[in-house]
Design a protein around this motif. Sequence first.
Motif, PDB file in Angstrom:
ATOM      1  N   ASN A 247       0.849  -1.203   0.000  1.00 13.41           N
ATOM      2  CA  ASN A 247       0.000   0.000   0.000  1.00 13.41           C
ATOM      3  C   ASN A 247       0.891   1.262   0.000  1.00 13.41           C
ATOM      4  O   ASN A 247       1.796   1.385   0.838  1.00 13.41           O
ATOM      5  N   TYR A 248       0.603   2.187  -0.987  1.00 11.81           N
ATOM      6  CA  TYR A 248       1.358   3.441  -1.118  1.00 11.81           C
ATOM      7  C   TYR A 248       0.442   4.627  -0.791  1.00 11.81           C
ATOM      8  O   TYR A 248      -0.758   4.605  -1.067  1.00 11.81           O
ATOM      9  N   GLU A 249       0.999   5.686  -0.237  1.00 12.12           N
ATOM     10  CA  GLU A 249       0.292   6.939   0.010  1.00 12.12           C
ATOM     11  C   GLU A 249       0.752   7.968  -1.032  1.00 12.12           C
ATOM     12  O   GLU A 249       1.950   8.221  -1.170  1.00 12.12           O
ATOM     13  N   VAL A 250      -0.213   8.554  -1.787  1.00 11.32           N
ATOM     14  CA  VAL A 250       0.098   9.507  -2.851  1.00 11.32           C
ATOM     15  C   VAL A 250      -0.312  10.912  -2.410  1.00 11.32           C
ATOM     16  O   VAL A 250      -0.977  11.100  -1.389  1.00 11.32           O
ATOM     17  N   SER A 251       0.089  11.917  -3.203  1.00  9.36           N
ATOM     18  CA  SER A 251      -0.275  13.314  -2.919  1.00  9.36           C
ATOM     19  C   SER A 251      -1.644  13.594  -3.522  1.00  9.36           C
ATOM     20  O   SER A 251      -1.861  13.393  -4.720  1.00  9.36           O
ATOM     21  N   ARG A 252      -2.552  14.082  -2.695  1.00  7.75           N
ATOM     22  CA  ARG A 252      -3.896  14.434  -3.147  1.00  7.75           C
ATOM     23  C   ARG A 252      -4.032  15.961  -3.074  1.00  7.75           C
ATOM     24  O   ARG A 252      -3.868  16.547  -2.010  1.00  7.75           O
ATOM     25  N   VAL A 253      -4.316  16.593  -4.236  1.00  7.40           N
ATOM     26  CA  VAL A 253      -4.393  18.062  -4.346  1.00  7.40           C
ATOM     27  C   VAL A 253      -5.802  18.442  -4.789  1.00  7.40           C
ATOM     28  O   VAL A 253      -6.318  17.898  -5.778  1.00  7.40           O
ATOM     29  N   THR A 254      -6.413  19.373  -4.070  1.00  9.92           N
ATOM     30  CA  THR A 254      -7.732  19.902  -4.419  1.00  9.92           C
ATOM     31  C   THR A 254      -7.589  21.382  -4.748  1.00  9.92           C
ATOM     32  O   THR A 254      -7.177  22.177  -3.894  1.00  9.92           O
ATOM     33  N   ASN A 255      -7.918  21.765  -5.979  1.00 13.62           N
ATOM     34  CA  ASN A 255      -7.817  23.155  -6.438  1.00 13.62           C
ATOM     35  C   ASN A 255      -9.215  23.715  -6.682  1.00 13.62           C
ATOM     36  O   ASN A 255      -9.964  23.172  -7.494  1.00 13.62           O
ATOM     37  N   ASN A 256      -9.543  24.792  -5.974  1.00 13.94           N
ATOM     38  CA  ASN A 256     -10.785  25.530  -6.219  1.00 13.94           C
ATOM     39  C   ASN A 256     -10.432  26.751  -7.073  1.00 13.94           C
ATOM     40  O   ASN A 256      -9.820  27.707  -6.589  1.00 13.94           O
ATOM     41  N   ILE A 257     -10.814  26.727  -8.333  1.00 12.04           N
ATOM     42  CA  ILE A 257     -10.427  27.765  -9.296  1.00 12.04           C
ATOM     43  C   ILE A 257     -11.625  28.683  -9.526  1.00 12.04           C
ATOM     44  O   ILE A 257     -12.703  28.222  -9.907  1.00 12.04           O
ATOM     45  N   GLU A 258     -11.400  29.979  -9.279  1.00 14.19           N
ATOM     46  CA  GLU A 258     -12.435  30.986  -9.509  1.00 14.19           C
ATOM     47  C   GLU A 258     -11.897  31.983 -10.538  1.00 14.19           C
ATOM     48  O   GLU A 258     -11.001  32.777 -10.260  1.00 14.19           O
ATOM     49  N   SER A 259     -12.442  31.921 -11.731  1.00 13.78           N
ATOM     50  CA  SER A 259     -11.961  32.786 -12.816  1.00 13.78           C
ATOM     51  C   SER A 259     -12.553  34.179 -12.683  1.00 13.78           C
ATOM     52  O   SER A 259     -13.670  34.356 -12.202  1.00 13.78           O
ATOM     53  N   GLY A 260     -11.768  35.174 -13.087  1.00 15.59           N
ATOM     54  CA  GLY A 260     -12.219  36.555 -13.023  1.00 15.59           C
ATOM     55  C   GLY A 260     -13.365  36.817 -13.987  1.00 15.59           C
ATOM     56  O   GLY A 260     -13.385  36.300 -15.102  1.00 15.59           O
ATOM     57  N   PRO A 261     -14.344  37.665 -13.588  1.00 15.38           N
ATOM     58  CA  PRO A 261     -15.505  37.899 -14.454  1.00 15.38           C
ATOM     59  C   PRO A 261     -15.278  38.951 -15.533  1.00 15.38           C
ATOM     60  O   PRO A 261     -16.145  39.153 -16.365  1.00 15.38           O
ATOM     61  N   PHE A 262     -14.140  39.635 -15.498  1.00 12.48           N
ATOM     62  CA  PHE A 262     -13.918  40.735 -16.430  1.00 12.48           C
ATOM     63  C   PHE A 262     -12.898  40.295 -17.466  1.00 12.48           C
ATOM     64  O   PHE A 262     -11.694  40.430 -17.277  1.00 12.48           O
ATOM     65  N   VAL A 263     -13.387  39.756 -18.572  1.00 13.85           N
ATOM     66  CA  VAL A 263     -12.526  39.290 -19.660  1.00 13.85           C
ATOM     67  C   VAL A 263     -12.970  39.980 -20.944  1.00 13.85           C
ATOM     68  O   VAL A 263     -14.167  40.036 -21.247  1.00 13.85           O
ATOM     69  N   VAL A 264     -12.009  40.492 -21.678  1.00 16.50           N
ATOM     70  CA  VAL A 264     -12.313  41.174 -22.939  1.00 16.50           C
ATOM     71  C   VAL A 264     -12.614  40.125 -24.003  1.00 16.50           C
ATOM     72  O   VAL A 264     -11.757  39.305 -24.336  1.00 16.50           O
ATOM     73  N   LYS A 265     -13.824  40.120 -24.530  1.00  9.48           N
ATOM     74  CA  LYS A 265     -14.205  39.175 -25.576  1.00  9.48           C
ATOM     75  C   LYS A 265     -13.786  39.660 -26.957  1.00  9.48           C
ATOM     76  O   LYS A 265     -13.314  38.887 -27.787  1.00  9.48           O
ATOM     77  N   ASP A 266     -13.975  40.944 -27.217  1.00  8.89           N
ATOM     78  CA  ASP A 266     -13.627  41.476 -28.535  1.00  8.89           C
ATOM     79  C   ASP A 266     -13.257  42.945 -28.367  1.00  8.89           C
ATOM     80  O   ASP A 266     -13.708  43.621 -27.424  1.00  8.89           O
ATOM     81  N   LEU A 267     -12.455  43.440 -29.293  1.00  4.79           N
ATOM     82  CA  LEU A 267     -11.962  44.808 -29.200  1.00  4.79           C
ATOM     83  C   LEU A 267     -11.671  45.334 -30.597  1.00  4.79           C
ATOM     84  O   LEU A 267     -11.122  44.611 -31.441  1.00  4.79           O
ATOM     85  N   SER A 268     -12.055  46.573 -30.834  1.00  5.00           N
ATOM     86  CA  SER A 268     -11.732  47.246 -32.092  1.00  5.00           C
ATOM     87  C   SER A 268     -11.304  48.673 -31.786  1.00  5.00           C
ATOM     88  O   SER A 268     -11.870  49.323 -30.901  1.00  5.00           O
ATOM     89  N   ILE A 269     -10.315  49.146 -32.518  1.00  3.69           N
ATOM     90  CA  ILE A 269      -9.742  50.477 -32.311  1.00  3.69           C
ATOM     91  C   ILE A 269      -9.763  51.221 -33.637  1.00  3.69           C
ATOM     92  O   ILE A 269      -9.295  50.703 -34.659  1.00  3.69           O
TER      93      ILE A 269
END
Length: 524
Positions: free
Chosen positions: A351-373
């Motif tokens: 019997n082996y013991e392994v590393s258990r990792v739990t990641n709670n990822i919260e993405s930012g709500p302000f992302v640029v979808k499209d842009l024109s200049i």
Amino acid sequence: MNERIAQYRQRLMLRWGQMGKKQKIWLGASISGLLLAIILLTIVFSKTEYELAFQNLDATDAEAVITYLDGNGIPYKLENGGTSISVPSASASKVKIAVGSQGLVQNGSIGFDIFSKNSSKLGETQNEFNVIYQNALNGEVQKLLNGLKGVESSKVLINRPEESVFLSPDNEQKASAAIVINFKPGYRPAQKEIDGYYNLVSSTVSDLAIQDITISSTQLGELTSSEAGGLTTGNADVAELQFQIQQKYESELKKNIQQFLGPMVGADNLVVSISSSMNFDKKISKEDLVLPLENNDNNGIKISEQTENQSSTGSTGQAGGVAGTGETDVPGYDATASNGGSSESSSEIINYEVSRVTNNIESGPFVVKDLSISVGIDSAQLADETNRDGIMNFLTTLVRSQLANSGQDVTNDAEISKKVSILASNFTNSSSTATSKGISTPLAIGLGVAALALIGGLIAVIARRRKNQETEELVPEQPSKIEYPTLDLESVSNDSQARKNLETLAKKKPDEFVNLLRTWLVDE
């Protein structure tokens, strides 16, 4: 005293007679300019500057303020049909504080302070008291509403039915309120503020429910609360926040472009337009990872180990009967005796013991979808192809960096170039002329200083000319430059005729006779 004045007058007249025509004109113009400058400066510095102290007053408040100003001898000016009052700028702050401390401006509402002003209640009936109390309650609610942001004025009418012991609670009439709010020009309240109006009135009047309140506006019509079907406060706040974030992002990006390109092409030769689309979705994800330990042959920590070995040995058997043909026998089976045998088995459990990792990822709500200049630049600045290519590279690089997390293919130069446009145009400088009703104080002072400088210059020119004239009068005349009259004596036949001519010349033109004698003396 009169003799001295006469002497001064005689000297002035003598000076005036000695002056030429041009000198008289210059002196008159100088004196006129000096008088004009003195009159202008006197008007400017003696003029009382007024400042707007009160505005949007009704007739009652305006009368109270005017009575106070007249009683204290303070000048004032009525403007906008009597709804605004201006007072001298020097005493404006003092007047505002004094009027505010005495509570003269009530915006048409009396409030509960009427009970403290009229302390004597002798002879007052219950109905009269109820009317005064109702007006005071309306006035207090009106004061609260007028003090809120963006509210210019308001009218409040609250209906509170009389309590009766003969009616059951179900049959009693409920209190109600009707309110009209006039907002300042250009102001539009948010849903959160509208709900605040309803809660304020409901909390001020007892037994007044929000559904029994009606609030209207002269500019926006009826204002509906969230409980009556208006926009929810949360959604309204979120929409307003998202709009502000997008506006701020576009404004900052536009400012950065102007700061970079402004020194190259000139701030007056540059116009920038930004159009963006943003994703305000907020995502939350969870990752459960099982990882081996590093530098351990891709294994974990050994926490238990179990090893099991088994072995078995068999003996020689006897004959099993007659070979061959019984009912229960297998045909052709050899029923001879068999030899003995052995077997071994082993098992191992680790019997082996392994590393258990739990990641709670919260993405930012302000992302640029499209842009024109879009950038408009003066055509003279884009004559050089190198400048145009440099500006295009800068803008495409900026768009590529802003769309890095949008999910679009930012490595495709053709698609990125479609989001950037450079327009060449001829910029015209339009000068706007501002008109004013009167001359401002700085302008008047400048005109006065210019007039004084002009007068000083004229006086200096006149003084210099007079000095030059006096110097010329002091210089003696050169005899060689003087032309003396001549008398032809050779044509005269006798001495008596010559003598008669000389006497005639001496009587009629004595100056020429003297000059003639001087000429004869010089010749001799």
